[in-house]
Design a protein around this motif. Structure first.
Motif, PDB file in Angstrom:
ATOM      1  N   ILE A 119      -3.026  18.391  -3.249  1.00 41.34           N
ATOM      2  CA  ILE A 119      -3.454  19.418  -2.306  1.00 41.34           C
ATOM      3  C   ILE A 119      -3.476  20.746  -3.059  1.00 41.34           C
ATOM      4  N   GLU A 120      -4.669  21.236  -3.299  1.00 40.22           N
ATOM      5  CA  GLU A 120      -4.862  22.456  -4.080  1.00 40.22           C
ATOM      6  C   GLU A 120      -4.133  23.642  -3.443  1.00 40.22           C
ATOM      7  N   GLY A 121      -3.283  24.286  -4.244  1.00 49.64           N
ATOM      8  CA  GLY A 121      -2.575  25.480  -3.814  1.00 49.64           C
ATOM      9  C   GLY A 121      -1.327  25.245  -2.977  1.00 49.64           C
ATOM     10  N   ALA A 122      -1.064  24.002  -2.602  1.00 53.36           N
ATOM     11  CA  ALA A 122       0.121  23.714  -1.775  1.00 53.36           C
ATOM     12  C   ALA A 122       1.360  23.645  -2.654  1.00 53.36           C
ATOM     13  N   PRO A 173       0.836  -1.206   0.000  1.00 56.93           N
ATOM     14  CA  PRO A 173       0.000   0.000   0.000  1.00 56.93           C
ATOM     15  C   PRO A 173       0.873   1.260   0.000  1.00 56.93           C
ATOM     16  N   ILE A 174       0.409   2.270  -0.707  1.00 57.08           N
ATOM     17  CA  ILE A 174       1.168   3.522  -0.801  1.00 57.08           C
ATOM     18  C   ILE A 174       0.207   4.703  -0.895  1.00 57.08           C
ATOM     19  N   CYS A 175       0.638   5.808  -0.323  1.00 59.02           N
ATOM     20  CA  CYS A 175      -0.120   7.059  -0.376  1.00 59.02           C
ATOM     21  C   CYS A 175       0.833   8.146  -0.869  1.00 59.02           C
ATOM     22  N   ILE A 176       0.481   8.798  -1.958  1.00 61.25           N
ATOM     23  CA  ILE A 176       1.284   9.880  -2.527  1.00 61.25           C
ATOM     24  C   ILE A 176       0.496  11.176  -2.348  1.00 61.25           C
ATOM     25  N   VAL A 177       1.154  12.194  -1.815  1.00 59.55           N
ATOM     26  CA  VAL A 177       0.524  13.506  -1.613  1.00 59.55           C
ATOM     27  C   VAL A 177       1.391  14.537  -2.317  1.00 59.55           C
ATOM     28  N   HIS A 178       0.755  15.407  -3.119  1.00 62.81           N
ATOM     29  CA  HIS A 178       1.506  16.383  -3.912  1.00 62.81           C
ATOM     30  C   HIS A 178       0.740  17.699  -3.963  1.00 62.81           C
ATOM     31  N   GLY A 179       1.432  18.795  -3.774  1.00 66.69           N
ATOM     32  CA  GLY A 179       0.820  20.119  -3.869  1.00 66.69           C
ATOM     33  C   GLY A 179       0.698  20.573  -5.311  1.00 66.69           C
ATOM     34  N   THR A 180      -0.439  21.142  -5.665  1.00 67.77           N
ATOM     35  CA  THR A 180      -0.659  21.578  -7.045  1.00 67.77           C
ATOM     36  C   THR A 180       0.168  22.804  -7.420  1.00 67.77           C
ATOM     37  N   ALA A 181       0.658  23.533  -6.417  1.00 65.79           N
ATOM     38  CA  ALA A 181       1.470  24.727  -6.691  1.00 65.79           C
ATOM     39  C   ALA A 181       2.964  24.451  -6.511  1.00 65.79           C
ATOM     40  N   ASP A 182       3.347  23.177  -6.510  1.00 64.53           N
ATOM     41  CA  ASP A 182       4.759  22.795  -6.363  1.00 64.53           C
ATOM     42  C   ASP A 182       5.511  23.206  -7.628  1.00 64.53           C
ATOM     43  N   THR A 183       6.458  24.125  -7.492  1.00 65.54           N
ATOM     44  CA  THR A 183       7.239  24.569  -8.647  1.00 65.54           C
ATOM     45  C   THR A 183       8.557  23.796  -8.761  1.00 65.54           C
ATOM     46  N   HIS A 187       5.860  22.984  -2.711  1.00 67.49           N
ATOM     47  CA  HIS A 187       6.793  21.921  -2.335  1.00 67.49           C
ATOM     48  C   HIS A 187       7.006  21.910  -0.823  1.00 67.49           C
ATOM     49  N   VAL A 188       7.048  23.089  -0.232  1.00 61.56           N
ATOM     50  CA  VAL A 188       7.135  23.229   1.223  1.00 61.56           C
ATOM     51  C   VAL A 188       5.726  23.579   1.688  1.00 61.56           C
ATOM     52  N   LEU A 189       5.188  22.776   2.572  1.00 64.60           N
ATOM     53  CA  LEU A 189       3.791  22.937   2.963  1.00 64.60           C
ATOM     54  C   LEU A 189       3.580  24.091   3.937  1.00 64.60           C
ATOM     55  N   THR A 190       2.480  24.792   3.733  1.00 63.74           N
ATOM     56  CA  THR A 190       2.065  25.837   4.665  1.00 63.74           C
ATOM     57  C   THR A 190       1.297  25.179   5.811  1.00 63.74           C
TER      58      THR A 190
END
Length: 105
Positions: free
Chosen positions: A76-79, A42-52, A81-84
Motif C-alpha cells: 500500500i503506497e505511502g501507508a 491461501p494467504i494474503c499479505i498487506v504491507h505499507g511502503t512507508a512502514d518504518t 505500520h499504523v494505517l490511516t
C-alpha cells in the motif's frame, strides 16, 4: 534466502544492545519466516511502503518462500505500520476480495 535469515538472526553479543521489544520482534519474525516455508494454505499479505517499523523487504522475503500458488502480496503506497483512514479503505477492499474468493461456500 540464507542472506535474509542471516540478516534477521539475533546474535548473542548483540542481544544486550537491543531493546527487549526489538529482540522479541526479531524472534517473532524469524518464526514467521521459517514457518512460511511450510505454508500450503491461501494467504494474503498487506504491507505499507512507508512502514518504518518493519521494512517491506521482510514481507517480500516471506512471500517469496511460501510454496503455495494461492498467495497474494500487496504493498500500500505511502501507508505506514499504523494505517490511516485512506489506507484502511484500500486494505478493506483487498481483504474483502480475498475473503470473498476463499470463504464462499
Amino acid at each position: 534466502e540464507e542472506d535474509m535469515e542471516a540478516e534477521l538472526s539475533v546474535r548473542p553479543h548483540s542481544a544486550v544492545m537491543l531493546p527487549l521489544e526489538s529482540l522479541y520482534n526479531s524472534y517473532l519474525y524469524m518464526d514467521a519466516y521459517r514457518a512460511a516455508h511450510f505454508l500450503h494454505t491461501p494467504i494474503c499479505i498487506v504491507h505499507g511502503t512507508a512502514d518504518t517499523s518493519i521494512p517491506c523487504k521482510y514481507s517480500q522475503a516471506i512471500y517469496d518462500v511460501i510454496p503455495t500458488e494461492d498467495k497474494q502480496l500487496h504493498f500500500i503506497e505511502g501507508a505506514g505500520h499504523v494505517l490511516t483512514e485512506d489506507a484502511c479503505e484500500t486494505v478493506n477492499q483487498i481483504g474483502l476480495a480475498w475473503f470473498d474468493r476463499w470463504l464462499k461456500p
